[in-house]
Scaffold this motif. Sequence first.
Motif, PDB file in Angstrom:
ATOM      1  N   ASN A 123       5.146   8.889   2.383  1.00  0.00           N
ATOM      2  CA  ASN A 123       5.920   9.814   3.200  1.00  0.00           C
ATOM      3  C   ASN A 123       6.005  11.140   2.437  1.00  0.00           C
ATOM      4  O   ASN A 123       5.429  11.297   1.352  1.00  0.00           O
ATOM      5  CB  ASN A 123       7.303   9.239   3.541  1.00  0.00           C
ATOM      6  N   SER A 124       6.714  12.107   2.980  1.00  0.00           N
ATOM      7  CA  SER A 124       6.778  13.439   2.361  1.00  0.00           C
ATOM      8  C   SER A 124       7.346  13.388   0.951  1.00  0.00           C
ATOM      9  O   SER A 124       6.851  14.066   0.048  1.00  0.00           O
ATOM     10  CB  SER A 124       7.626  14.376   3.212  1.00  0.00           C
ATOM     11  N   TRP A 125       8.393  12.605   0.747  1.00  0.00           N
ATOM     12  CA  TRP A 125       9.043  12.528  -0.566  1.00  0.00           C
ATOM     13  C   TRP A 125       8.083  11.959  -1.608  1.00  0.00           C
ATOM     14  O   TRP A 125       7.991  12.478  -2.727  1.00  0.00           O
ATOM     15  CB  TRP A 125      10.296  11.663  -0.493  1.00  0.00           C
ATOM     16  N   VAL A 154      12.954   7.017  -4.618  1.00  0.00           N
ATOM     17  CA  VAL A 154      13.777   7.270  -3.421  1.00  0.00           C
ATOM     18  C   VAL A 154      12.879   7.358  -2.188  1.00  0.00           C
ATOM     19  O   VAL A 154      13.176   6.779  -1.144  1.00  0.00           O
ATOM     20  CB  VAL A 154      14.616   8.560  -3.596  1.00  0.00           C
ATOM     21  N   GLY A 155      11.770   8.076  -2.306  1.00  0.00           N
ATOM     22  CA  GLY A 155      10.840   8.179  -1.189  1.00  0.00           C
ATOM     23  C   GLY A 155      10.268   6.838  -0.786  1.00  0.00           C
ATOM     24  O   GLY A 155      10.083   6.550   0.400  1.00  0.00           O
ATOM     25  N   THR A 156       9.994   5.988  -1.768  1.00  0.00           N
ATOM     26  CA  THR A 156       9.478   4.651  -1.483  1.00  0.00           C
ATOM     27  C   THR A 156      10.511   3.824  -0.729  1.00  0.00           C
ATOM     28  O   THR A 156      10.176   3.134   0.239  1.00  0.00           O
ATOM     29  CB  THR A 156       9.068   3.941  -2.779  1.00  0.00           C
ATOM     30  N   GLY A 189       0.811  -1.210   0.000  1.00  0.00           N
ATOM     31  CA  GLY A 189       0.000   0.000   0.000  1.00  0.00           C
ATOM     32  C   GLY A 189       0.843   1.259   0.000  1.00  0.00           C
ATOM     33  O   GLY A 189       0.393   2.315  -0.436  1.00  0.00           O
ATOM     34  N   LYS A 190       2.092   1.156   0.457  1.00  0.00           N
ATOM     35  CA  LYS A 190       2.995   2.306   0.460  1.00  0.00           C
ATOM     36  C   LYS A 190       3.397   2.726  -0.949  1.00  0.00           C
ATOM     37  O   LYS A 190       4.024   3.755  -1.131  1.00  0.00           O
ATOM     38  CB  LYS A 190       4.247   1.991   1.279  1.00  0.00           C
TER      39      LYS A 190
END
Length: 84
Positions: free
Chosen positions: A22-24, A66-68, A13-14
């Motif tokens: 997240n923010s990124w 990168v955020g993942t 789900g992320k």
Amino acid sequence: MSFIFRALLMDFGKLYRPTLFNSWQFIAFTGLIMSGGAELLMRLLHYPRPAGYGWLYVCWAALFVVGTLVNIFGKPAPHGHHHH
């Protein structure tokens, strides 16, 4: 071995649920939507796309990846720690 084990147990789900980003990831997701909307407007108004506009999508996608990775493999902040 821990890296592979964590990858197998990750919450998929992320990758697609904005409430788990997240923010990124959220910045990249918003950037992709806004860039796509701007491109749609440019096409509807017959305005030429600026040179290199396609690279914007590559940058947003790279930021999302990168955020993942940070979202999946990063350690969560302690509950009592807040930035002011």
